[in-house]
Design a protein around this motif. Sequence first.
Motif, short mmCIF file in Angstrom:
data_model
loop_
_atom_site.label_atom_id
_atom_site.label_comp_id
_atom_site.label_asym_id
_atom_site.label_seq_id
_atom_site.Cartn_x
_atom_site.Cartn_y
_atom_site.Cartn_z
N GLU A 255 0.80 -1.23 0.00
CA GLU A 255 0.00 0.00 0.00
C GLU A 255 0.83 1.28 0.00
OE1 GLU A 255 -3.05 0.41 -0.35
OE2 GLU A 255 -3.98 -1.54 -0.01
N PRO B 3 -8.78 9.49 -2.83
CA PRO B 3 -8.34 8.47 -3.78
C PRO B 3 -7.70 7.27 -3.11
CG PRO B 3 -6.95 10.45 -3.91
CD PRO B 3 -7.99 10.72 -2.88
N ASN B 4 -7.73 6.16 -3.81
CA ASN B 4 -7.01 4.94 -3.42
C ASN B 4 -7.32 4.45 -2.01
OD1 ASN B 4 -5.77 4.51 -5.84
ND2 ASN B 4 -4.06 5.85 -5.38
N GLN B 5 -8.58 4.33 -1.68
CA GLN B 5 -9.04 3.78 -0.40
C GLN B 5 -8.34 4.38 0.81
OE1 GLN B 5 -8.13 1.03 -2.86
NE2 GLN B 5 -10.14 1.63 -3.60
N SER B 6 -8.10 5.66 0.73
CA SER B 6 -7.46 6.29 1.88
C SER B 6 -8.51 6.69 2.90
CB SER B 6 -6.69 7.52 1.40
OG SER B 6 -6.02 8.12 2.47
N GLN B 263 -5.50 3.41 -13.31
CA GLN B 263 -4.89 4.08 -12.16
C GLN B 263 -5.07 5.58 -12.21
OE1 GLN B 263 -3.20 3.09 -14.78
NE2 GLN B 263 -1.19 4.03 -14.98
N ALA B 266 -8.40 6.61 -10.65
CA ALA B 266 -8.40 6.44 -9.19
C ALA B 266 -8.14 7.77 -8.49
CB ALA B 266 -7.36 5.41 -8.77
N GLU B 342 -0.83 10.29 -3.99
CA GLU B 342 -1.99 9.67 -4.63
C GLU B 342 -3.06 9.30 -3.62
OE1 GLU B 342 -0.63 6.54 -7.22
OE2 GLU B 342 0.85 7.88 -8.12
N ARG B 343 -2.98 9.89 -2.43
CA ARG B 343 -3.98 9.60 -1.40
C ARG B 343 -4.63 10.87 -0.86
NH1 ARG B 343 -3.96 4.38 -0.14
NH2 ARG B 343 -2.07 3.21 -0.50
#
Lengths: 257, 394
Positions: A255, B3-6, B263, B266, B342-343
């Motif tokens: 992650e 973004p990105n399951q943060s 990506q 995302a 990216e989060r």
Amino acid sequence: MSDCPSEGRRGFLKGVLASTATAAAVTTLKPVLGTALADQAETAEATFEGREFAFVVDIDKCIGCGKCVQACTLENQVPKGSNRTWVERYVGTEEGVYVDALADADTGLGPLDDALRDQAKWAAFVPKLCNHCENAPCVQVCPVGATFNAPGGFVLVDPEHCIGCGYCVQACPYGVRFLNPETHMADKCTWCYHRVAKGLDPACVTVCPTQARLFGDLKQEDSPVAKAFVADQWRELKPEMHTHCRVYYLGLHREVV
Amino acid sequence: MYPNQSLVNFVFPNNLHIEWSLMIVIYPYITGLVAGAFAVSALYHVFHVKEFEGIARFALVASFCFGLFAGLPLLVHLGQPLRAFNIFFTPHLTSAMSIFGYVYSSYMIVLMIELWLVYREYFIQQAQESTGWPRVIWKTLSLGVMEYTPQAAAVDHRVTTFLAAIGIPWAFTLHGYVGFIFGTVKANAWWATPLQPIIFLMSALVSGIAMLLLLYSFVRWRTHRPYDFPMIKRLMTYLWSLFIIDLVLEMLEVFYVMYEHGQHWAVIGPLLSGPLHGSYVVGQLMILSGIPLLILSYVVLSKSWGRPLLYLSNLASLLVVLQVLFMRYNVVIGGQMISKSERGFAPFHFEILAKEGVLSALLILAGPFVAYYVLSKIIPIFDDLPVKPKASES
């Protein structure tokens, strides 16, 4: 080293070493010191030719104490609000990933939220710094060649030539660059080039109490980085960017970006 | 939504501050106006679009005025402005940005030579008619030449046509290059698309044409001169067609990434539904693209003429120039909102009085219009608007 026309860079290397030393020296002594250190810089450049420095970060060993951030800030006079290095705290839960960062050397990381701690499936501290990429986007995009690949694997910024356009800041996929609000130039981790030139380790490596940060020459088989590299259990950040990082992470979670 | 399951908005510490600020928003905006205005002039000189005969000179002067200020935002933005010329002296040729100095300066030279050729006859005439210091100045401008022969006029015409012809790819390079700078940053999902140069170019053309109409209408209104309706109609037809192409490309980029669902989406998905929702989805797309598209379609497809044509064209043009300004903001600032983590997204705050603040931006944006005003006092820009009234009129 096509990106490193040696004459111009030699001048810069002289400058780096001279400026570091003279920070503490009296101005009148500068020419004398400068000459002495310039000779040393030439020696350093000659010594770095053919060497391949690398940095290893062992995630399992990092305890998130932030000594590295503190040492870096002191050693390199990093202005508040900017970071040459920082430590990220990742907490994986079933709902997603929680991330925050230890970026301010004075405050450090606060305690984790209780609810989050109960949900945690895994956690990790991830130190970040310039990856000194072999195929560095910042070097490519610099319109005046102020950012360059130096012998030994360093990516450096020449303070005599940087125009402060910020293109390199945009191009870096890792967010390790910033425009220094005091010098108005691009700034980033140099792996403490001025220390390495004197045979020392970078400040963050020196102060790390758990040896989570290692530095050395890949060409020397007994160096800790060479051993870690050969073991081939490392990963680099954002490999899809094809930058060929020279910072190798051990035990990196999927992650982490 | 992050973004990105943060679970949190995590932004890299160095990304909290948006480095390329309003100066970098207005820089491509102004170069766009340069390219667009030049294209209108070239449409007459090279492609003989008769309706633009009356505004070809005006378009050239306007393009020049915008060109004068195209580099200024970059200079204001530079951390080390005194080293600006290093881009010329020590260019690092692996960087797209290193060619800026050459493209910009050579384009300005082409533009200046063309402008000079267009006004050469006027300079000579003024040198003949004036005395004393004005004569020295006019004579200097005519490079000492005191007569204008039909043969010279023929040569001038050929050279003007040639310069207009090479000026088109030049102007397009100047602007497409800006899109290239953004489009090739692989680290930024919102910028990195090969469509970026062509999107920048199309939006440049529409903004230049629209700004030209606004300026034209303003000048004609202030000087109480008649409007050239066939020209306006033709200009709107070009604006309408190019705006459609521009929108198709802009939409293609977003829908492609959305459907691809890779990506890039995302982070772009949450960006467009989050911090850019107001300025991009509502502002740039729904209001500033939808409404002018409808108005322009009506203007072009209906038989509108006279005052309705003038008012509707101006309204549409105003919305189009704002659309392009919003587009520049959404690209430049929007892209930097995406943290390299990216989060998460970094916030952008408008500063009013800062070096790169709103006031500086407005002052620079006003620059070309001030330059136009000054030039209009020195050289005649429209045939029916002489700088000095002719003897017969006075």
